[in-house]
Design an enzyme around this catalytic site. Structure first.
Site, PDB file in Angstrom:
ATOM      1  N   ARG A   1       0.814  -1.212   0.000  1.00  0.00           N
ATOM      2  CA  ARG A   1       0.000   0.000   0.000  1.00  0.00           C
ATOM      3  C   ARG A   1       0.854   1.270   0.000  1.00  0.00           C
ATOM      4  NH1 ARG A   1      -5.206   0.282   0.899  1.00  0.00           N
ATOM      5  NH2 ARG A   1      -6.420  -1.571   1.408  1.00  0.00           N
TER       6      ARG A   1
ATOM      7  N   LEU B   1      -8.997  -6.793  10.046  1.00  0.00           N
ATOM      8  CA  LEU B   1      -9.209  -7.544  11.283  1.00  0.00           C
ATOM      9  C   LEU B   1      -7.916  -7.588  12.094  1.00  0.00           C
ATOM     10  CD1 LEU B   1     -11.221 -10.697  10.095  1.00  0.00           C
ATOM     11  CD2 LEU B   1     -12.107  -8.740  11.365  1.00  0.00           C
ATOM     12  N   ASP B   2      -8.035  -7.277  13.359  1.00  0.00           N
ATOM     13  CA  ASP B   2      -6.896  -7.410  14.269  1.00  0.00           C
ATOM     14  C   ASP B   2      -6.822  -8.868  14.722  1.00  0.00           C
ATOM     15  OD1 ASP B   2      -4.967  -7.305  16.185  1.00  0.00           O
ATOM     16  OD2 ASP B   2      -5.943  -5.780  17.424  1.00  0.00           O
ATOM     17  N   LEU B   3      -5.816  -9.599  14.241  1.00  0.00           N
ATOM     18  CA  LEU B   3      -5.716 -11.027  14.560  1.00  0.00           C
ATOM     19  C   LEU B   3      -5.219 -11.279  15.980  1.00  0.00           C
ATOM     20  CD1 LEU B   3      -4.341 -12.468  11.191  1.00  0.00           C
ATOM     21  CD2 LEU B   3      -6.711 -12.271  11.977  1.00  0.00           C
ATOM     22  N   LYS B   4      -4.889 -10.212  16.701  1.00  0.00           N
ATOM     23  CA  LYS B   4      -4.528 -10.373  18.119  1.00  0.00           C
ATOM     24  C   LYS B   4      -5.765 -10.261  19.019  1.00  0.00           C
ATOM     25  CE  LYS B   4       0.194  -8.675  17.504  1.00  0.00           C
ATOM     26  NZ  LYS B   4       1.186  -7.640  17.884  1.00  0.00           N
TER      27      LYS B   4
ATOM     28  N   HIS C   1      14.197 -12.395   1.040  1.00  0.00           N
ATOM     29  CA  HIS C   1      13.509 -11.751  -0.085  1.00  0.00           C
ATOM     30  C   HIS C   1      13.900 -12.475  -1.371  1.00  0.00           C
ATOM     31  CE1 HIS C   1      11.209  -8.452   1.533  1.00  0.00           C
ATOM     32  NE2 HIS C   1      12.240  -8.038   2.265  1.00  0.00           N
ATOM     33  N   ASP C   2      13.268 -12.079  -2.444  1.00  0.00           N
ATOM     34  CA  ASP C   2      13.462 -12.719  -3.745  1.00  0.00           C
ATOM     35  C   ASP C   2      14.947 -12.907  -4.075  1.00  0.00           C
ATOM     36  OD1 ASP C   2      11.894 -13.337  -6.476  1.00  0.00           O
ATOM     37  OD2 ASP C   2      13.693 -12.221  -6.979  1.00  0.00           O
ATOM     38  N   ILE C   3      15.741 -11.867  -3.852  1.00  0.00           N
ATOM     39  CA  ILE C   3      17.160 -11.922  -4.212  1.00  0.00           C
ATOM     40  C   ILE C   3      17.891 -13.000  -3.408  1.00  0.00           C
ATOM     41  CG2 ILE C   3      17.922 -10.165  -2.538  1.00  0.00           C
ATOM     42  CD1 ILE C   3      19.742  -9.063  -4.787  1.00  0.00           C
ATOM     43  N   ASN C   4      17.453 -13.225  -2.159  1.00  0.00           N
ATOM     44  CA  ASN C   4      18.071 -14.259  -1.319  1.00  0.00           C
ATOM     45  C   ASN C   4      17.705 -15.656  -1.803  1.00  0.00           C
ATOM     46  OD1 ASN C   4      16.925 -12.086   1.170  1.00  0.00           O
ATOM     47  ND2 ASN C   4      19.061 -12.197   0.567  1.00  0.00           N
TER      48      ASN C   4
ATOM     49  N   ASP D   1       9.623 -15.010  -6.033  1.00  0.00           N
ATOM     50  CA  ASP D   1       8.328 -14.674  -5.434  1.00  0.00           C
ATOM     51  C   ASP D   1       7.169 -15.177  -6.294  1.00  0.00           C
ATOM     52  OD1 ASP D   1       9.653 -13.381  -3.419  1.00  0.00           O
ATOM     53  OD2 ASP D   1       8.997 -11.371  -3.943  1.00  0.00           O
TER      54      ASP D   1
END
Length: 372
Positions: free
Chosen positions: A46, A71-74, A138-141, A168
């Site tokens: 975003r 939604l707060d998953l906590k 990440h993708d590069i890793n 990815d």
């Protein structure tokens, strides 16, 4: 085909690119996708510029044909609400590190007790087991660990940072879609769902294909610029007079001979099929000198009527407005929904999400608020 998956309901807990790209495919094919987002921690997609109509273009793209709920998953009440409604869903997609969904009480074992038909797909960098399972990446890793980066690029400059996220998408997203749809088909026979463990690194390793076969069965470790397809042969990119590039892939005899005649390069006919490094260098050097003599437009005009596997390297905006893009409908224009200034302000800044459950479609139209 856009209604092929109609009737399937997907609960998507993923963020960033791999999971959302997978569920985008499902949504485009007709599945009903509910994207669960945090009301306090925005999906970083975003925040990625550029923006259109107050929202990140990447987020608009990845979430088309979907609905979302904050939604707060906590919050135990929200966990209870998900469990109450999970029997209505066919598929869960999540992209947290291993163990997170279990701590939340939303792991496969727990939800499958409620809904045995549930297909549950976890997408992670390194899978649910092994010493790497809790590591960030990440993708590069993933490309680095898979061996792909090790035989890509140039000997002198090393592996290139690619323009797209191969691990990815090809590793994570597409393998997830394959696994999910395979499980859907299997469920029609068994009546039961199953758990799918997608490791982006595992899956991208398989993309080595021919190079891995050479390494495992032929005892040849691929290096940059060591093979026909990764820069050792004349199968390569060549700079034009105006600093642009042509791709030349004229490997087969009929294409090679056609290119040799067209460019008046007899060395291509004589040594183009040779795998000797000295011959390859002579051919590449001859092509480099020849391609440097004209601009990209001039070469495009020459090769437009020739069937020799030579094409221009286009910039993305050129590709998306090309004749081929028009003919094959690469770009589909989707109308934006009109909504109030208040709604725009609410949705443009995800940090300010209401803690109540807000539903909106991918263009920012609020579909409802309150409980879901």
């Amino acid at each position: 085909m856009q209604h092929a998956l109609q009737g399937l309901k997907v609960l998507d807990f993923s963020t960033l690119l791999p999971g959302p790209f997978a569920t985008l495919y499902l949504a485009d094919l007709g599945a009903e996708v509910i994207h669960v987002e945090s009301p306090t921690r925005p999906d970083l997609i975003r925040l990625f510029p550029p923006y259109a109509h107050g929202q990140a273009t990447a987020h608009l793209y990845l979430n088309r044909n979907k609905q979302s709920v904050a939604l707060d998953l906590k919050d135990p009440q929200n966990i209870a609400a998900i469990k109450e409604k999970i029997s209505q869903y066919d598929i869960v997609v999540e992209q947290f590190r291993p163990g997170v969904m279990q701590r939340l009480g939303l792991d496969y074992a727990t939800l499958a007790e409620i809904n045995p038909r549930l297909i549950y797909c976890s997408i992670t960098g390194y899978g649910q087991t092994g010493s790497y399972k809790d590591k960030a990446g990440h993708d590069i890793n993933y490309l680095a660990l898979s061996g792909i980066a090790g035989h890509s690029g140039r000997t002198q400059s090393g592996p290139p940072p690619l323009g797209i996220q191969v691990a990815d998408i090809a590793g994570g997203s597409l393998h997830a879609v394959i696994g999910i749809l395979t499980a859907v088909i299997e469920r029609t026979q068994s009546g039961k769902g199953q758990y799918i463990d997608i490791s982006m690194t595992d899956c991208v390793v398989a993309l080595n294909s021919m190079a891995a076969a050479a390494a495992l069965a032929g005892n040849i470790t691929p290096q940059p610029e060591s093979g026909i397809l990764n820069g050792a042969s004349f199968y390569d990119y060549y700079e034009t007079q105006d600093g642009r590039y042509l791709s030349i892939g004229s490997l087969e005899p009929q294409f090679m001979s056609g290119l040799a005649r067209l460019l008046e390069l007899p060395v291509l006919l004589e040594k183009g099929a040779s795998l000797q490094s000295e011959d390859c260098l002579k051919v590449k050097h001859a092509l480099q000198e020849k391609i440097k003599t004209r601009s990209l437009l001039e070469w495009q005009q020459l090769f437009s009527t020739q069937d020799v596997c030579v094409e221009p390297v286009l910039k993305l905006d050129e590709a998306l407005h090309s004749d081929l893009a028009q003919q094959r409908h690469w770009v589909v224009h989707v109308p934006l929904h009109e909504h109030s200034t208040e709604t725009q302000a609410q949705l443009a800044c995800p940090i300010k999400f209401s803690r109540s459950a807000m539903r909106y479609d991918f263009m920012g139209q609020v579909l409802g608020t309150g409980t879901w």
